[in-house]
Motif scaffolding. Structure first.
Motif, PDB file in Angstrom:
ATOM      1  N   LYS A 296       2.622   8.211  10.147  1.00 44.43           N
ATOM      2  CA  LYS A 296       2.292   6.900   9.594  1.00 44.43           C
ATOM      3  C   LYS A 296       3.534   6.048   9.318  1.00 44.43           C
ATOM      4  CE  LYS A 296      -2.220   7.795   7.465  1.00 44.43           C
ATOM      5  NZ  LYS A 296      -2.974   7.783   6.177  1.00 44.43           N
ATOM      6  N   GLN A 297       3.279   4.871   8.747  1.00 45.49           N
ATOM      7  CA  GLN A 297       4.291   3.834   8.581  1.00 45.49           C
ATOM      8  C   GLN A 297       5.324   4.127   7.507  1.00 45.49           C
ATOM      9  OE1 GLN A 297       1.009   3.580   8.149  1.00 45.49           O
ATOM     10  NE2 GLN A 297       0.458   2.424   6.314  1.00 45.49           N
TER      11      GLN A 297
ATOM     12  N   ARG B  13       8.767  -3.402  12.210  1.00 44.28           N
ATOM     13  CA  ARG B  13       9.118  -2.242  11.380  1.00 44.28           C
ATOM     14  C   ARG B  13       9.927  -2.673  10.173  1.00 44.28           C
ATOM     15  NH1 ARG B  13      14.216   1.690  12.359  1.00 44.28           N
ATOM     16  NH2 ARG B  13      15.143  -0.294  11.701  1.00 44.28           N
TER      17      ARG B  13
ATOM     18  N   TYR C 290       6.810  -2.055   7.424  1.00 41.78           N
ATOM     19  CA  TYR C 290       6.575  -0.630   7.221  1.00 41.78           C
ATOM     20  C   TYR C 290       7.018  -0.195   5.827  1.00 41.78           C
ATOM     21  CZ  TYR C 290       6.007   0.062  12.335  1.00 41.78           C
ATOM     22  OH  TYR C 290       5.599   0.011  13.640  1.00 41.78           O
TER      23      TYR C 290
ATOM     24  N   SER D 133       2.749   4.422   2.627  1.00 44.64           N
ATOM     25  CA  SER D 133       1.325   4.097   2.714  1.00 44.64           C
ATOM     26  C   SER D 133       0.549   4.474   1.461  1.00 44.64           C
ATOM     27  CB  SER D 133       0.705   4.798   3.932  1.00 44.64           C
ATOM     28  OG  SER D 133       0.948   6.192   3.898  1.00 44.64           O
TER      29      SER D 133
ATOM     30  N   GLU E  97       0.184  -1.828   4.023  1.00 45.02           N
ATOM     31  CA  GLU E  97       0.781  -2.296   5.265  1.00 45.02           C
ATOM     32  C   GLU E  97      -0.312  -2.658   6.281  1.00 45.02           C
ATOM     33  OE1 GLU E  97       1.324   0.651   3.896  1.00 45.02           O
ATOM     34  OE2 GLU E  97       3.360   0.555   3.093  1.00 45.02           O
TER      35      GLU E  97
ATOM     36  N   MET F 247      -1.333  -2.080   9.282  1.00 48.13           N
ATOM     37  CA  MET F 247      -1.166  -1.239  10.462  1.00 48.13           C
ATOM     38  C   MET F 247      -2.248  -1.455  11.516  1.00 48.13           C
ATOM     39  SD  MET F 247       1.664  -0.101   9.696  1.00 48.13           S
ATOM     40  CE  MET F 247       1.886   0.743  11.254  1.00 48.13           C
TER      41      MET F 247
ATOM     42  N   ARG G 249      10.971   4.362   3.712  1.00 47.11           N
ATOM     43  CA  ARG G 249      10.557   4.286   5.119  1.00 47.11           C
ATOM     44  C   ARG G 249      11.686   4.887   5.951  1.00 47.11           C
ATOM     45  NH1 ARG G 249      12.852   3.189   9.228  1.00 47.11           N
ATOM     46  NH2 ARG G 249      13.520   1.120   8.565  1.00 47.11           N
TER      47      ARG G 249
END
Length: 628
Positions: A288-289, A333, A337, A340, A346, A348, A493
């Protein structure tokens, strides 16, 4: 005639005649690939004892941490696992979190624009011990004692390789700042060379004691009638809640760190649903982000709108198109990002929308580099209004302008000279991590990109555990990224990004690479090398790549200028033909050249026609694989 011969290397119907520098690996029962030969041997030992790919990957991860292969036990673990029983890919989030007291105000009070690169204030909570215990307990078959045995043998003393020994020597001035680190690493203190020599038996008594305590906790639990899984979690508890945690926290705080006992006790690894996209019938999975993994998915969605094969491998047109797609994806990004599990959410769904990708593809000018590539607006593609329009406009981006005719310069890119040298910049771009790839005949497949606690590392007390440096991947300024501002209990991130691909519902490719912000750049091109140009997994892992510097660095200096994008800065392989160079310069690129244009890529390709595995491991590091 010579030019014509070289040109044949860049046509779309690429015929790979040259022999690779490493032979491809072949196996039918299992395959183990990672960053160090001894660690790959650890994986093979577990396979030979009947373990599955999860058991073997945990053993390899433990060994690479013990050998300080640009990571250590206090770092973080990110994994994708294919479960043959459910026929699904699952994601393991064993990323540590920011400790109590880690706020933007705290770091700004120390004159920082980003959290520091090194030392106790760079540390998130350890994730790798918990990640190993979680994966082993939930999906492995062996005991922690069996899986940690190779790492414990290494901690008791192993012949250190030159790469690590020389890294210690280069970083010894920083290591001397931390009392527990210098006691472990500087085995010849006071001499001209204070680090171990290559081949010297390197002993880590404190780390061995920590691993012994974890195994003792497991074995004592088994004696009381606990199950294999429960016993492994007893070892987990001793690390995060028991006497190991006490010493870790004491040692961290003694040296100025923020991590508390509650920070360790409250953290836990998480099993997640991975993100995915489909590229020409191949399902590609990423984490995931909270990682940069979705960048690769976004780039594939954009590139799906172009005929890459007919452009020719590493032609000027191909390089330009891939570079532009990466820049657009990295711009998203860098702004959208983040963790989460922490607000704000976010976008996504919009970022991974094929329609959004088509809009982004239409922004690419085919005649020159877009020095102004910035974040797009994915919110309409999930039926929402972008709450950050004002912020984007203040940075000089007009997300409503989806044309390819923009001619302004964003405020973050006024071509200020960074305060770090080109060599330091490249080091920050490529910094850290390793990879672990494993597969077995039962169908288990594992791809891991662990990192953190790399040299020069600050060791927490008498644990022998080097602390993570991942705090530096947070931002302190929400105008750079409102989703990735540091806060206690939040994950940064990160750049770490294992990859997996399925075709017709079966594993097709498992792949990962080290290299900071270049990871998904190199993995994207590796994947395209196989899909578009028909390379074997070993050819693709060794093939020349390009790197863009038109992104915000995730690792590096403490000043904004150190991290800011370098528009049009393009790294090419030194064997790039002159006519390709000329065409790219005419498009507005600033070119640099290296013999190495990729981190060490490790991968396993599944040959269903013959019922075998093909392993690839690039020639850029000490990465090594063993198959049977």
């Amino acid at each position: 005639m010579k030019k014509l011969l070289i040109a044949s290397l860049f046509v779309s119907s690429f015929t790979f005649a040259q022999q690779t520098q490493k032979p491809p690996l072949h196996g039918k029962n299992w395959m183990a690939i990672t960053g160090k030969p001894l660690a790959a041997t650890a994986g093979s030992m577990i396979f030979q004892k009947g373990g599955n790919a999860v058991d073997a990957s945990c053993a390899m991860l433990a060994a690479t941490c013990t050998m300080w292969d640009v990571l250590s036990w206090g770092g973080e673990t990110q994994a994708l696992i294919y479960n043959p029983k459910t026929k699904k890919v699952i994601a393991i989030n064993a990323m540590g979190v920011a400790p109590t007291g880690a706020t933007p105000e705290f770091f700004k009070s120390k004159g920082m624009n980003f959290p520091p690169q090194y030392g106790p204030l760079a540390a998130t909570t350890p994730g790798t011990p918990g990640g190993i215990c979680f994966m082993l307990a939930e999906y492995g078959t062996m005991s922690l004692k069996e899986v940690l045995a190779p790492a414990m043998d290494l901690a008791a003393g192993y012949p250190i390789e030159a790469q690590t020994a020389n890294s210690i020597e280069r970083g010894k001035d920083q290591i001397k700042q931390w009392q527990y680190s210098k006691q472990v690493f500087l085995t010849h203190a006071g001499e001209k060379r204070e680090a171990p020599e290559a081949g010297e038996i390197f002993v880590q008594k404190d780390l061995l004691n920590t691993l012994t305590k974890m195994v003792e906790a497991e074995q004592n639990a088994l004696k009381t009638g606990k199950s294999r899984k429960e016993a492994i979690y007893a070892a987990y508890d001793r690390f995060y809640k028991g006497d190991i945690a006490d010493e870790f926290v004491r040692g961290a705080q003694e040296q100025g760190g923020l991590i508390t006992k509650a920070d360790l006790a409250n953290w836990k690894p998480i099993e997640e649903e991975p993100l995915q996209t489909n590229y020409k019938g191949i399902d590609v999975y990423k984490l995931k982000q909270w990682t940069q993994g979705p960048v690769l998915l976004q780039a594939l969605n954009i590139l799906e709108n172009f005929d890459l094969k007919n452009m020719g491998y590493n032609s000027a047109k191909y390089i330009h198109t891939v570079y532009q797609a990466m820049n657009l994806s990295f711009a998203d990004r860098d702004f959208y990002y983040g963790d989460s599990y922490v607000a704000p959410e976010e976008p996504m769904k919009g970022l991974l929308s094929k329609s959004y990708a088509k809009q982004r593809a239409a922004q690419i000018r085919m005649d020159r580099n877009d020095a102004n590539a910035g974040p797009g607006d994915p919110y309409p593609f999930e039926g929402k209004t972008n709450p950050y329009i004002g912020l984007l406009k203040s940075r000089g981006y007009d997300v409503k302008d989806t044309s390819n005719k923009r001619g302004f310069a964003p405020t973050h890119d006024q071509r200020q000279l960074a305060s770090i040298t080109d060599a330091e910049y490249k080091d920050a771009l490529w910094m850290g991590t390793t990879s672990v790839e494993a597969a077995d005949k039962e169908g288990w497949v594992v791809s891991i990109t662990p990192s953190g606690g790399w040299l020069p590392a600050c060791i927490a007390g008498r644990t022998g555990v080097g602390m993570s440096q991942r705090m530096q991947s947070f931002v302190l300024d929400s105008t750079i990224n409102p989703f990735n501002v540091v806060a206690p209990g939040k994950r940064p991130r990160v750049t770490l990004t294992p990859s997996m691909a399925l075709k017709e519902g079966k594993p097709w490719l498992s792949f990962a690479v080290q290299g900071g912000d270049t990871q998904d750049q190199n993995l994207l091109q590796f994947f395209l090398n196989m899909v578009e140009f028909g390379m074997t997994v070993q050819e693709a892992s060794e093939a020349a790549n390009i790197n863009t510097n038109q992104l915000w660095l995730s690792l590096g200096g403490n000043k904004t200028a150190d991290r800011a994008p370098r528009s049009g800065n393009l790294l090419l392989h030194s064997n790039t033909p002159e006519w390709v160079r000329k065409e790219l310069r005419n498009m507005g690129y600033t070119l640099s050249f290296e013999d190495r244009t990729s981190g060490p890529i490790n991968a396993i390709w599944f040959d269903w026609k013959h019922g075998s595995f093909w392993g690839g491991s690039s020639n850029h590091g000490e990465d090594y694989g063993i198959g049977w």
